[in-house]
Design a protein around this motif. Structure first.
Motif, PDB file in Angstrom:
ATOM      1  N   LEU A  29       0.822  -1.198   0.000  1.00  0.00           N
ATOM      2  CA  LEU A  29       0.000   0.000   0.000  1.00  0.00           C
ATOM      3  C   LEU A  29       0.865   1.260   0.000  1.00  0.00           C
ATOM      4  N   LEU A  30       1.911   1.281   0.815  1.00  0.00           N
ATOM      5  CA  LEU A  30       2.812   2.432   0.821  1.00  0.00           C
ATOM      6  C   LEU A  30       3.538   2.569  -0.507  1.00  0.00           C
ATOM      7  N   ALA A  31       3.907   1.447  -1.120  1.00  0.00           N
ATOM      8  CA  ALA A  31       4.579   1.504  -2.420  1.00  0.00           C
ATOM      9  C   ALA A  31       3.681   2.130  -3.472  1.00  0.00           C
ATOM     10  N   LEU A  32       2.390   1.771  -3.477  1.00  0.00           N
ATOM     11  CA  LEU A  32       1.460   2.349  -4.438  1.00  0.00           C
ATOM     12  C   LEU A  32       1.314   3.857  -4.234  1.00  0.00           C
ATOM     13  N   LEU A  33       1.332   4.290  -2.985  1.00  0.00           N
ATOM     14  CA  LEU A  33       1.133   5.705  -2.681  1.00  0.00           C
ATOM     15  C   LEU A  33       2.372   6.567  -2.931  1.00  0.00           C
ATOM     16  N   THR A  34       3.553   5.950  -2.986  1.00  0.00           N
ATOM     17  CA  THR A  34       4.794   6.743  -3.074  1.00  0.00           C
ATOM     18  C   THR A  34       5.582   6.534  -4.359  1.00  0.00           C
ATOM     19  N   LEU A  35       5.127   5.637  -5.236  1.00  0.00           N
ATOM     20  CA  LEU A  35       5.878   5.473  -6.487  1.00  0.00           C
ATOM     21  C   LEU A  35       5.938   6.798  -7.239  1.00  0.00           C
ATOM     22  N   ARG A  36       4.807   7.503  -7.238  1.00  0.00           N
ATOM     23  CA  ARG A  36       4.774   8.856  -7.819  1.00  0.00           C
ATOM     24  C   ARG A  36       4.292   9.800  -6.718  1.00  0.00           C
ATOM     25  N   ASP A 126      11.433  -5.553  -6.154  1.00  0.00           N
ATOM     26  CA  ASP A 126      11.831  -6.952  -6.312  1.00  0.00           C
ATOM     27  C   ASP A 126      11.653  -7.687  -4.981  1.00  0.00           C
ATOM     28  N   GLY A 127      10.919  -8.803  -5.011  1.00  0.00           N
ATOM     29  CA  GLY A 127      10.730  -9.605  -3.811  1.00  0.00           C
ATOM     30  C   GLY A 127       9.539  -9.217  -2.962  1.00  0.00           C
ATOM     31  N   LEU A 128       8.836  -8.127  -3.299  1.00  0.00           N
ATOM     32  CA  LEU A 128       7.665  -7.718  -2.514  1.00  0.00           C
ATOM     33  C   LEU A 128       6.427  -8.418  -3.070  1.00  0.00           C
ATOM     34  N   ASP A 129       5.964  -9.434  -2.389  1.00  0.00           N
ATOM     35  CA  ASP A 129       4.797 -10.209  -2.802  1.00  0.00           C
ATOM     36  C   ASP A 129       3.623  -9.833  -1.909  1.00  0.00           C
ATOM     37  N   ALA A 130       2.657  -9.131  -2.477  1.00  0.00           N
ATOM     38  CA  ALA A 130       1.489  -8.694  -1.698  1.00  0.00           C
ATOM     39  C   ALA A 130       0.370  -9.719  -1.716  1.00  0.00           C
ATOM     40  N   ASP A 137       0.744  -7.652 -11.313  1.00  0.00           N
ATOM     41  CA  ASP A 137       0.724  -7.235 -12.722  1.00  0.00           C
ATOM     42  C   ASP A 137       1.211  -5.792 -12.857  1.00  0.00           C
ATOM     43  N   TRP A 138       0.717  -4.926 -11.940  1.00  0.00           N
ATOM     44  CA  TRP A 138       1.165  -3.524 -11.955  1.00  0.00           C
ATOM     45  C   TRP A 138       2.660  -3.425 -11.696  1.00  0.00           C
ATOM     46  N   ARG A 139       3.157  -4.183 -10.722  1.00  0.00           N
ATOM     47  CA  ARG A 139       4.585  -4.139 -10.379  1.00  0.00           C
ATOM     48  C   ARG A 139       5.434  -4.580 -11.565  1.00  0.00           C
ATOM     49  N   ARG A 140       5.040  -5.689 -12.223  1.00  0.00           N
ATOM     50  CA  ARG A 140       5.818  -6.179 -13.369  1.00  0.00           C
ATOM     51  C   ARG A 140       5.839  -5.155 -14.503  1.00  0.00           C
ATOM     52  N   ALA A 141       4.677  -4.538 -14.765  1.00  0.00           N
ATOM     53  CA  ALA A 141       4.625  -3.554 -15.851  1.00  0.00           C
ATOM     54  C   ALA A 141       5.503  -2.336 -15.544  1.00  0.00           C
ATOM     55  N   GLU A 142       5.428  -1.833 -14.310  1.00  0.00           N
ATOM     56  CA  GLU A 142       6.251  -0.694 -13.928  1.00  0.00           C
ATOM     57  C   GLU A 142       7.739  -1.047 -13.923  1.00  0.00           C
ATOM     58  N   ALA A 143       8.045  -2.257 -13.456  1.00  0.00           N
ATOM     59  CA  ALA A 143       9.451  -2.697 -13.437  1.00  0.00           C
ATOM     60  C   ALA A 143       9.998  -2.790 -14.854  1.00  0.00           C
TER      61      ALA A 143
END
Length: 664
Positions: A29-36, A126-130, A137-143
């Protein structure tokens, strides 16, 4: 203030303290809020991405609970960091420092490609499995997006870079992302070719072929194969200090105009090889060719070029043989210093040409250096120039005599007084500290180790192109167990001066320490070719790869020819004899080791039962535990007390050569 790291993993700091997340979903949740930072994230999207299996109402309830837990984990008061904006959640950009934002800024700015390579520490989150497929899917696309941007930027920058340190950093960064990036392999091959590091260039070519086959199932391109064909065409960077030498065009005695190219090419290649030895300043071929037609004699050539030493030679092809003769002359004193004659069959000429150049260059510099050392010894210390102090001090260190150690250090310090920016003097001080630290001054281990490291680091800072400085720093780092950095500096040293026979001999040992004994064997063989009249201490280093490869008879045969240059040599002899099942000889060698240990290490004190084994483990910094086990397992068979904790979990070689488990 939040500090977020998302590249190569995920971690956060809030108000200067690490954040420990209650659950992986809260971290996501914090990752989603702080990526941008500063972007509005709708509650509906957050709930759908992290709780897709729940109905909309239940997902929103889970989101509210997740936000409350996140605030608690962060120590965040209501509307502090995490704020509501209608139906969206936002963390203000000014309250967040994120490595992804820094990377995006570097990618957008011109001239910051170096920052891009440093900032991209790995794939996004990398390694963050929610435990939620939409989030993954979002993480892979952004990565993938970030990786593609970084790869594209590095590729574009590499295409504009020259053959220098910058291109090395760019190529290595690109290969870390894309092991089959052929343009990066090509760039590194070109750098090695520009430096004349033929072995390094060939290894890069082989890595390229292997990566292309493994990753893409294709063969290398015509451009890569063209580089492969050019690998044996060394060039050089000239040094400003030291004596000056000119290589005159070799004379073609074959009377065949079609073969004259070889005489010219050989002299040019020899000039390039000699230019990488910092003891020499070699006149460029173009200058020699400009002066030679207008000079009446070789001596006049030397005078016009300001060269003290002249290398002349001839090539004769006839029948089934090609004969090459090279002569070195001291023009100032009108002395003939050295000559060499080599005979080759014509069909081997193309394949052997570069090996021939390397052999002549290596032998010539050793002979020339010896002559300069003899000259320096004859002068009073007060009259020695900085480089002469270096040569004289180095010659004292090479004797291995403890009584010469102080005199050598004084000469290096004298060189620094004459020239404070003289990297070789710093390298000499590091070597003096290193010799005492690793071979003599056991009672001042920390002091000498610190001195060896400090002076080596200073030498590299003063002259990043000095191969010896990189080599000494690399060896010190190995003893510090910093294997990655040590290997980096050792590889740089070899690339800068691949035909230094003394260095290749010692690389035989360092390759073994790094778990690469086959390369160690090759380095020992190359050193012997470069300096066929080498000192006996070469045999001690050549024995190490044989021991690590399990050829104990070969190791013993080489060690038998070596002087006692280290306190643990008899321990290796004992281990070799024990692995061969020669227990009487093993115990004799072990007794000699114990006596030398009591004399040199504990200074007459009876050591504790396990002290010799622990000392052996300390001063033999093998990167692979199995290599240390080969030594310690052997001396245990010979009768030394080796504590189980030094060998735990490692196969214990038996005298018959079979592996047996070590009791724990």
């Amino acid at each position: 203030m939040l500090r977020i790291r998302m590249l190569g993993g995920f971690s956060a700091e809030c108000a200067g303290r690490p954040v420990r997340f209650s659950t992986r979903k809260v971290a996501a949740l914090l990752a989603l809020l702080t990526l941008r930072p500063g972007a509005h994230m709708s509650r509906a999207r957050l709930a759908a991405m992290l709780w897709p299996e729940s109905a909309e109402g239940a997902a929103r309830t889970s989101l509210r609970q997740g936000l409350a837990t996140l605030r608690r984990d962060l120590g965040d008061a209501e509307d502090g960091l995490i704020r509501a904006a209608g139906d969206a959640i936002i963390i203000p950009a000014e309250l967040v420092e994120c490595d992804v934002s820094a990377l995006e800024a570097a990618l957008a700015a011109s001239g910051r490609i170096g920052d891009v390579a440093v900032l991209f520490a790995g794939d996004l989150l990398d390694g963050l499995d929610a435990g939620a497929e939409p989030f993954e899917d979002w993480r892979r696309a952004e990565a993938a997006r970030l990786r593609d941007r970084v790869t594209g930027a590095l590729t574009a920058a590499l295409a504009c870079a020259g053959s220098d340190e910058r291109s090395i950093a760019l190529a290595e960064a690109l290969l870390a992302l894309e092991p089959a990036a052929e343009e990066a392999h090509q760039a590194l091959m070109r750098v090695h070719l520009a430096r004349g590091a033929l072995g390094a260039a060939m290894r890069q070519y082989e890595r390229c072929r292997a990566a292309l086959a493994r990753e893409l199932g294709v063969v290398s391109s015509p451009e890569t194969e063209a580089l492969h064909r050019r690998i044996r065409a060394p060039r050089h960077v000239q040094e400003d200090s030291g004596p000056t030498l000119a290589v005159l065009p070799f004379t073609d005695l074959s009377m065949d105009p079609g073969q004259a190219w070889f005489a010219r090419a050989f002299a040019e290649d020899l000039t390039a090889e000699l230019g990488r030895f910092s003891v020499l300043r070699v006149i460029a071929t173009a200058s020699v060719l400009a002066v030679r037609p207008h000079a009446a004699s070789p001596k006049e050539v030397a005078e016009r070029l300001g060269a003290r030493y002249l290398l002349t030679g001839s090539v004769r092809r006839g029948g089934a043989q090609v004969r090459l003769v090279a002569d070195l002359t001291d023009v100032l004193d009108e002395r003939h210093l050295w000559s060499q004659r080599l005979d080759l069959s014509p069909e081997r000429m193309q394949a052997a040409a570069d090996e021939l150049v390397a052999a002549v260059a290596g032998t010539l510099v050793k002979r020339l250096e010896q002559d300069l050392v003899q000259e320096a010894r004859a002068k009073p210390a007060a009259d020695l120039r900085a480089w002469e102090c270096w040569l004289r001090g180095l010659s004292l260190l090479r004797t291995g005599a403890p009584e010469h150690q102080g005199n050598a250090e004084a000469l290096f310090r004298r060189a620094l007084a004459l020239d404070p920016g003289f990297a070789r003097a710093e390298a000499g001080l590091s070597l003096a500290h290193f010799n005492e630290w690793s071979c003599m001054a056991w009672d001042r281990w920390a002091e000498r180790e610190r001195g060896a490291y400090t002076h080596a680091l200073r030498a590299v800072e003063l002259d990043p192109a000095d191969a010896l400085a990189h080599f000494i720093l690399g060896r010190v780092l190995l003893y510090r167990r910093n294997f990655a950095k040590g290997e980096h500096h050792l590889a740089r040293a070899e690339a800068l001066n691949p035909n230094d026979a003394d260095m290749q001999t010692q690389l035989a040992l360092t390759h073994c320490v790094l778990g690469q004994p086959e390369r160690g064997r090759e380095a020992a063989a190359l050193a012997a070719r470069l300096n066929p009249f080498h000192d006996d201490w070469y045999y001690a280093y050549a024995a190490m790869p044989e021991f690590c490869l399990g050829d104990y008879e070969a190791a013993l045969a080489l060690a038998q020819r070596a002087p006692e240059i280290a306190a643990d040599m008899d321990a290796y002899r004992a281990a070799s004899e024990a692995h061969l099942g020669h227990m009487v000889e093993a115990r004799k060698a072990l007794d000699r080791f114990r006596a030398r240990f009591r004399e040199r290490i504990t200074f007459g004190r009876d050591p504790r039962p396990d002290e010799p084994a622990r000392w052996l483990a300390h001063v033999n910094p093998f990167a692979r535990q199995e290599d240390l086990a080969r030594l310690l397992g052997g001396v245990r068979l010979a009768g030394l007390d080796v504590p189980d904790d030094l060998l735990r979990g490692v196969p214990h070689p038996s005298p018959a050569g079979t592996a047996a488990p070590v009791s724990t």
